[in-house]
Write an enzyme that holds these catalytic residues in place. Structure first.
Site, mmCIF file in Angstrom:
data_model
loop_
_atom_site.group_PDB
_atom_site.id
_atom_site.type_symbol
_atom_site.label_atom_id
_atom_site.label_comp_id
_atom_site.label_asym_id
_atom_site.label_seq_id
_atom_site.Cartn_x
_atom_site.Cartn_y
_atom_site.Cartn_z
ATOM 1 N N HIS A 171 1.152 -1.191 -0.153
ATOM 2 C CA HIS A 171 -0.224 -0.024 -0.023
ATOM 3 C C HIS A 171 1.657 0.940 0.373
ATOM 4 O O HIS A 171 0.716 1.829 -0.461
ATOM 5 C CB HIS A 171 -0.821 -0.083 1.140
ATOM 6 C CG HIS A 171 -1.465 -1.116 1.297
ATOM 7 N ND1 HIS A 171 -1.627 -2.497 1.769
ATOM 8 C CD2 HIS A 171 -2.821 -1.338 0.743
ATOM 9 C CE1 HIS A 171 -3.281 -2.978 1.755
ATOM 10 N NE2 HIS A 171 -3.787 -2.454 0.852
ATOM 11 N N GLN B 32 -18.231 -6.628 0.041
ATOM 12 C CA GLN B 32 -17.335 -7.338 -0.988
ATOM 13 C C GLN B 32 -16.773 -9.185 -0.374
ATOM 14 O O GLN B 32 -16.197 -9.414 -0.802
ATOM 15 C CB GLN B 32 -15.651 -6.921 -1.149
ATOM 16 C CG GLN B 32 -14.966 -6.192 -0.738
ATOM 17 C CD GLN B 32 -14.145 -5.341 -1.169
ATOM 18 O OE1 GLN B 32 -14.374 -3.955 -1.341
ATOM 19 N NE2 GLN B 32 -13.016 -5.498 -1.440
ATOM 20 N N LYS C 206 -1.695 -4.404 -9.473
ATOM 21 C CA LYS C 206 -1.459 -5.597 -9.958
ATOM 22 C C LYS C 206 -1.962 -6.832 -9.738
ATOM 23 O O LYS C 206 -1.947 -7.444 -9.946
ATOM 24 C CB LYS C 206 -0.646 -5.401 -11.537
ATOM 25 C CG LYS C 206 -0.529 -4.712 -12.144
ATOM 26 C CD LYS C 206 0.124 -4.534 -14.017
ATOM 27 C CE LYS C 206 0.957 -3.595 -14.047
ATOM 28 N NZ LYS C 206 1.953 -3.670 -15.514
ATOM 29 N N VAL D 36 4.375 -5.829 -5.210
ATOM 30 C CA VAL D 36 5.593 -5.021 -4.287
ATOM 31 C C VAL D 36 5.344 -6.385 -3.185
ATOM 32 O O VAL D 36 4.861 -7.402 -2.845
ATOM 33 C CB VAL D 36 5.468 -4.030 -3.146
ATOM 34 C CG1 VAL D 36 6.592 -4.186 -2.185
ATOM 35 C CG2 VAL D 36 4.929 -2.868 -4.065
ATOM 36 N N SER E 228 -2.027 -8.118 3.092
ATOM 37 C CA SER E 228 -2.717 -7.825 4.480
ATOM 38 C C SER E 228 -2.681 -9.320 5.385
ATOM 39 O O SER E 228 -3.465 -9.360 6.224
ATOM 40 C CB SER E 228 -3.793 -7.238 4.067
ATOM 41 O OG SER E 228 -3.969 -5.906 3.812
ATOM 42 N N ARG E 229 -3.842 -10.368 4.260
ATOM 43 C CA ARG E 229 -3.718 -11.995 4.745
ATOM 44 C C ARG E 229 -3.033 -12.478 5.111
ATOM 45 O O ARG E 229 -2.449 -13.286 6.108
ATOM 46 C CB ARG E 229 -4.228 -12.439 3.978
ATOM 47 C CG ARG E 229 -5.785 -11.647 3.687
ATOM 48 C CD ARG E 229 -6.813 -12.509 2.766
ATOM 49 N NE ARG E 229 -8.157 -12.661 2.715
ATOM 50 C CZ ARG E 229 -8.620 -11.361 1.663
ATOM 51 N NH1 ARG E 229 -8.109 -10.620 0.676
ATOM 52 N NH2 ARG E 229 -9.266 -11.008 1.403
#
Ligand code: PAF
Length: 283
Positions: free
Chosen positions: A35, A62, A149, A177, A187-188
């Protein structure tokens, strides 16, 4: 840096920047270096005069899996520190009640690119992404927005939404990245067991090997099979899909010389990881 938790506050804070370049990075929080790279790219696009806006909103609509939503990491204080360090001007942090009316009744569905890959496995996911990003674009009215991406299909669908709905925003795709060992930042990742964290770079290694095989002339089937095999050997891993598709249409490659995308999703325990690599026959 200013923070807004209501739509009205956001409008007031952005009024100073109207007529200038406004670059948006929508996020669901739990910000990591991936991020941060989107935020830095946004800062560069906006320049000193323009405005960088980030949203931190864990969008319930979502999530197709209640467990995934419930366990999604939330780190608002650390997220604000990342935003500050990356030169963000305005952070929008609404609650679900502020974002959505309880009796909302408009549904926004992309019907071609969303039927494959993650869309086929996560019903309603991309409709929820389109809805929230459309709302955020309406609230912020950015000139530009930056998306990673790693969520390649998400970016393709949002490009289609912007095109088909004539939304006046330019979308920018940012490179994935990775950790030093090749694991794509997500994040997971913090939810992986130590064993699965150690094994997870196999995803990247198998994609690199597949790219080499594909360049050397391997068939689509054997290119995918290599990745599948590398992952199914890991205890506790279940491959959700490995697919080689046209990089633009995300549907099966009609012409082998076109740019392709090899995309993978796999469950490491109950943590779903995705990654992808762009491929061509000739390069
Ligand atoms: O990529 C994400 O984090 C989310 O899907 C997005 C674009 C912020 C919408 O909630």
């Amino acid at each position: 840096m200013q923070t807004a938790s209501t739509k009205q506050e956001l409008r007031e804070q952005l009024s100073l920047y109207r007529g200038k370049r406004i670059v948006m990075v929508p996020t669901m929080g739990a910000l990591h270096e991936g991020h941060a790279s989107l935020l830095r790219q946004a800062r560069e696009l906006a320049g000193a005069e323009g405005c960088v806006v980030s949203s931190i909103f864990l969008n319930p609509v979502q999530f197709d899996n209640a467990g995934d939503l419930a366990t999604y990491p939330q780190t608002p204080e650390a997220d604000l520190a990342v935003c500050r360090a990356c030169g963000v001007d305005v952070v929008f942090m609404p609650t679900p009640d502020i974002m959505y009316c309880a009796d909302r009744s408009i549904h926004l569905e992309e019907t071609h690119l969303s039927t494959v890959l993650c869309g086929a496995k996560r019903p309603g996911h991309f409709a929820g992404v389109c809805l929230v990003v459309n709302k955020l674009f309406n609230l912020v009215q950015p000139t530009d927005a930056v998306f990673g991406k790693k969520d390649y299909q998400q970016l393709a669908i949002l490009r289609r939404m912007v095109r088909d709905l004539d939304i006046p925003v330019t979308l920018h795709g940012a490179e994935i990245v990775r950790e030093a060992d090749g694991l794509a930042l997500s994040s997971r990742n913090v939810r992986l067991t130590p064993e699965h964290r150690e094994a997870a770079p196999t995803i990247r290694r198998s994609l690199l090997a597949a790219r080499q095989a594909y360049r050397a002339g391997a068939s689509e089937e054997s290119t995918c099979a290599g990745v599948q095999q590398a992952l199914t050997h890991i205890p506790g891993v279940r491959v959700d899909y490995v697919e080689l598709v046209d990089a633009e249409t995300l549907h099966p490659l009609a012409d082998a010389t076109r740019p392709a995308l090899l995309a993978v999703a796999a469950y490491f325990g109950d943590v779903r990881l995705i990654d992808n690599i762009e491929l061509t026959r000739t390069v």
